[in-house]
Enzyme design. Structure first.
Site: not given
Ligand code: PEP
Length: 238
Positions: A6-8, A93, A95, A159, A165, A195, A216-217
């Site tokens: 997930n590149w956000k 998600h 977010e 998640e 994150g 993470s 993600g990151g």
């Protein structure tokens, strides 16, 4: 085993195309691992171009509307994604739930519309820190999971919000327990997200009910995304 990056809101069209060209052959080195990347909307086309026709990596959107078309300013429909070669979407998600007002009902509708139109769906669920502290994890998961449609193209991502994150990954036992619970409610593949990094991927993915990861990151860097996909292949082979 499915690994989704997930590149956000990172990687514009130029960077996305270059990144995709760099990782396009990764599936050949990670046998048995389905690899998905989820760029921002404007970078979906360039990502597909960078991957080229021969890559087994699939491209998903980070969100999708439920309707085919209409007066829904700012939204993108399932057929629009399918038209450019995008084959799936993430919905719900945390977010989106926390910052953009998504509810269990809007997530259900988005998932349903996407599935009916022919997309695959990664539906995200997970409890917050305070919900876990209050012993409400199972109640929250039950509420979020029970509305999701049953479909062979739907995958759930567990998640825990406190792990996204933050560097605070769930322990393999905590993840396993939550995944087994989610599967008892909805028999489908369940990815872990929160993470995930090259250092912890292997032990998380070795859990019997962990069927992959939403990353993600660590998916933003080709080296660490590569390492996570290879760890998935190792976990499969073990
Ligand atoms: C995510 O964005 O779904 C996620 C799990 O992020 P991170 O890996 O950075 O915690």
């Amino acid at each position: 085993m499915l690994i989704a990056g997930n590149w956000k809101m990172f990687k514009g069209p130029h960077e996305a195309r270059e990144f995709a060209a760099q990782i396009r052959r990764l599936p050949e080195r990670a046998p048995g691992v389905e690899i998905v990347v989820c760029p921002p909307f404007v970078s979906l086309g360039p990502t597909l171009q960078g991957l080229g026709a021969g890559s087994a990596i699939r491209v998903f959107a980070q969100n999708v509307h439920s309707e085919l078309e209409g007066a829904f300013t700012g939204e993108v429909s399932p057929p629009m994604l399918l038209e450019i070669g995008v084959t799936g979407a993430v919905v719900g998600h945390s977010e989106r739930r926390q910052l953009f007002g998504e509810t269990d009902e809007t997530v259900r509708r988005r998932a349903q519309g996407a599935l009916e139109a022919g997309l695959a769906v990664i539906a995200c669920v997970g409890e917050t820190d305070s919900e876990r502290e209050a012993g409400e994890t199972e109640r929250v998961l039950e509420r979020q999971v029970s509305v999701l449609p049953r479909h062979d193209r739907l995958v759930i991502a567990y998640e825990p919000v406190w792990a996204i994150g933050t560097g605070r990954t769930a322990t393999p036992d905590t993840a396993q327990e939550a995944h087994a619970f989610v599967k008892s409610l909805h028999p489908t593949r369940v990815l872990y997200g929160g993470s995930v990094k090259p250092e912890n991927a292997r032990t998380l993915l070795a859990q019997p009910d962990v069927d992959g990861a939403l990353v993600g990151g660590a998916s933003l860097d080709p080296g660490s995304f590569d390492a996570i996909c290879l760890a998935a292949a190792e976990a499969l082979a073990a």
